[in-house]
Enzyme design. Structure first.
Site, PDB file in Angstrom:
ATOM      1  N   LYS A  90       0.853  -1.199   0.000  1.00  0.00           N
ATOM      2  CA  LYS A  90       0.000   0.000   0.000  1.00  0.00           C
ATOM      3  C   LYS A  90       0.876   1.231   0.000  1.00  0.00           C
ATOM      4  CE  LYS A  90      -3.982   2.184   0.633  1.00  0.00           C
ATOM      5  NZ  LYS A  90      -3.483   3.281  -0.202  1.00  0.00           N
ATOM      6  N   LYS A 114       5.245   2.229   8.819  1.00  0.00           N
ATOM      7  CA  LYS A 114       4.066   2.988   9.228  1.00  0.00           C
ATOM      8  C   LYS A 114       2.868   2.055   9.429  1.00  0.00           C
ATOM      9  CE  LYS A 114       3.883   6.720   6.949  1.00  0.00           C
ATOM     10  NZ  LYS A 114       3.672   7.750   5.889  1.00  0.00           N
ATOM     11  N   LYS A 126       5.268   2.433  -2.812  1.00  0.00           N
ATOM     12  CA  LYS A 126       5.278   3.850  -3.177  1.00  0.00           C
ATOM     13  C   LYS A 126       5.521   3.938  -4.674  1.00  0.00           C
ATOM     14  CE  LYS A 126       5.077   6.766  -0.517  1.00  0.00           C
ATOM     15  NZ  LYS A 126       3.983   7.611   0.044  1.00  0.00           N
ATOM     16  N   THR A 210      -4.661  12.609   7.307  1.00  0.00           N
ATOM     17  CA  THR A 210      -3.252  12.681   7.714  1.00  0.00           C
ATOM     18  C   THR A 210      -3.050  13.827   8.697  1.00  0.00           C
ATOM     19  OG1 THR A 210      -2.574  11.788   5.571  1.00  0.00           O
ATOM     20  CG2 THR A 210      -0.875  12.824   6.921  1.00  0.00           C
ATOM     21  N   ASN A 241      -2.096  19.675   1.379  1.00  0.00           N
ATOM     22  CA  ASN A 241      -3.217  19.040   2.060  1.00  0.00           C
ATOM     23  C   ASN A 241      -2.905  18.746   3.527  1.00  0.00           C
ATOM     24  OD1 ASN A 241      -5.819  17.495   2.213  1.00  0.00           O
ATOM     25  ND2 ASN A 241      -4.417  15.804   2.529  1.00  0.00           N
ATOM     26  N   SER A 369      -7.102   5.279   4.638  1.00  0.00           N
ATOM     27  CA  SER A 369      -7.051   4.556   3.369  1.00  0.00           C
ATOM     28  C   SER A 369      -7.404   3.083   3.590  1.00  0.00           C
ATOM     29  CB  SER A 369      -5.665   4.671   2.734  1.00  0.00           C
ATOM     30  OG  SER A 369      -5.511   5.902   2.055  1.00  0.00           O
TER      31      SER A 369
END
Length: 435
Positions: A90, A114, A126, A210, A241, A369
């Site tokens: 992810k 994470k 990523k 986030t 953001n 997510s």
């Protein structure tokens, strides 16, 4: 047609030397050192580090895009899948001119850590495309997004690798990618990608997740330190953001946001900046620079202000041994990935700064997510207050777990977070018979 090259990690690759303190260090070297140190702290078998020191798979893709002028330009893109020991990989996709293969590999490894800190059933991934999105028209940007997902379509999917937004990408771009993938597969596949528009199966509460997670960790840290957030001061580097939502949620807790910066410059106001006005100004003019009622300040100067809370929310390697002595905040909360080099982080901790590491601080986005992916698989959607309550619960539990290791073992919060993550990953490896 896009061309794809697949590389598998060399299991015999030599890890970087543990010693040598250097100001300049790649993000990949930094995360490798942190993983190895945590493995040693826990006394884990050497095989754990061997499995995790490099991504399992790295893709390099060439993406031809027909520009508005009629010419065809080819862009280079990447996708790194670190490990699938606990589940599918992810991670986001960033569009930026400075994207490199090593950066994408490092970011996928940070994503693994994470997810493990939060206990999510994911490994890290990523993606990135080398481009300057500000120079692309909307149609060119859409062509690039669709070209990227076409190029990696054989390597991603709801049970394999789930992309998401990152630097310079957003819900609209995720919608284009979802549409392209669904067209290729001949079936609508909302669980492919997260961070997409709600009308396409995106989760309520995802946009600010986030930033909300960042502020939850700041609140928990302030509670441990006896810092009253009502009237505390904060400076934020990066006002996209994550930075903008962090500023908004901090202000709601009574924190005075006295400085904000972005790539073009920054603004400062001793009595506090009106965050909503700053967000609106940025929306209209593309930068916080020139916000009425504020004084100009350099992009990096926000790092050195005498504030209670500093939030680096831009890119990697912003606080290094070259400038760490100028940082005076009581709490440094890493909203960006890798904004502080390991050596600089250690220097901050040694002089009493409470550093909330990136793999804990900014995990709110991947947590929601995960909620989005679960909702897509069930085709059952939760209201925003339920999403926020679940995020609150998971972030607080993760902070408490890391803080307990920090207190009991006498190590930094960063070291503690990696120890929590590596213990979970090693347990999964043992359960699957890898060790």
């Amino acid at each position: 047609m896009s061309t794809v090259r697949e590389f598998r990690s060399d299991p015999g690759a030599v890890a970087p030397a543990k010693a040598a303190v250097r100001e300049a260090q790649s993000p990949l070297e930094a995360v490798q050192r942190l993983i190895r140190a945590a493995c040693e702290d826990l006394g884990l078998p050497p095989a754990v580090y061997e499995y995790l020191k490099e991504p399992a798979r790295v893709l390099v893709v060439n993406i031809p895009v027909r520009m508005d002028s009629g010419e065809v330009r080819t862009f280079t893109g990447y996708r790194s899948q670190h490990t699938d020991v606990v589940g599918p990989t992810k991670g986001g996709v960033r569009f930026h001119p400075a994207v490199t293969l090593d950066e994408v590999k490092a970011l996928s490894m940070w994503m693994t850590m994470k997810c493990a800190v939060l206990g999510l059933p994911y490994g890290g991934a990523k993606g990135g495309v080398v481009c300057e999105p500000r120079t692309l028209s909307r149609s060119e940007l859409e062509g690039l997004a669709r070209g990227y997902i076409r190029a990696v379509a054989g390597f991603v999917g709801p049970e394999r690798d789930i992309p998401a937004p990152d630097v310079n990408t957003n819900a609209e771009i995720m919608g284009w990618m979802l549409d392209e993938y669904s067209s290729l597969r001949g079936v609508v596949t909302p669980a492919l990608i997260t961070g997409k528009p709600e009308v396409l199966g995106g989760s309520a509460g995802r946009t600010g997740a986030t930033g909300r997670g960042v502020v939850i960790t700041i609140r928990e840290a302030a509670d441990r330190l006896g810092l009253d957030l009502r009237g505390a001061t904060a400076a934020i580097q990066g006002f996209g953001n994550v930075g903008s939502h962090t500023a908004r949620y901090l202000q709601e807790l009574g924190v005075r946001v006295v400085a904000i910066s972005d790539v073009r410059g920054g603004v400062h106001r001793r009595d506090g900046i009106d965050v909503e006005a700053a967000i609106e100004h940025t929306r209209r003019y593309g930068s916080v620079v020139g916000l009425p009622g504020t004084d100009p300040i350099g992009s990096d100067e926000v790092l050195y202000l005498p504030v209670d809370i500093l939030v680096p929310a831009a890119l990697e390697n912003q606080i290094t041994m070259a400038n760490v002595d100028q940082v005076s905040a009581r709490i440094v909360c890493e909203a960006a990935n890798g904004p502080t080099t390991p050596e600089a982080s250690e220097a901050l901790v040694q002089r009493g700064t409470f550093v909330i590491p990136d793999i804990l601080a900014n995990a709110g986005g991947v947590t929601v997510s995960y909620f989005e992916w679960v909702q897509n698989l069930q085709n059952f959607y939760w209201p925003e207050d339920e999403v926020e309550a679940r995020l609150e619960d998971m972030m607080v539990r993760a902070f408490n777990t890391v803080y307990k290791v920090h207190a009991q073992r006498g190590v930094s919060m960063r070291r503690a977070a990696y120890m929590v993550a590596l213990k979970r990953l090693a347990d999964a490896m043992a359960a699957r018979g890898w060790l």
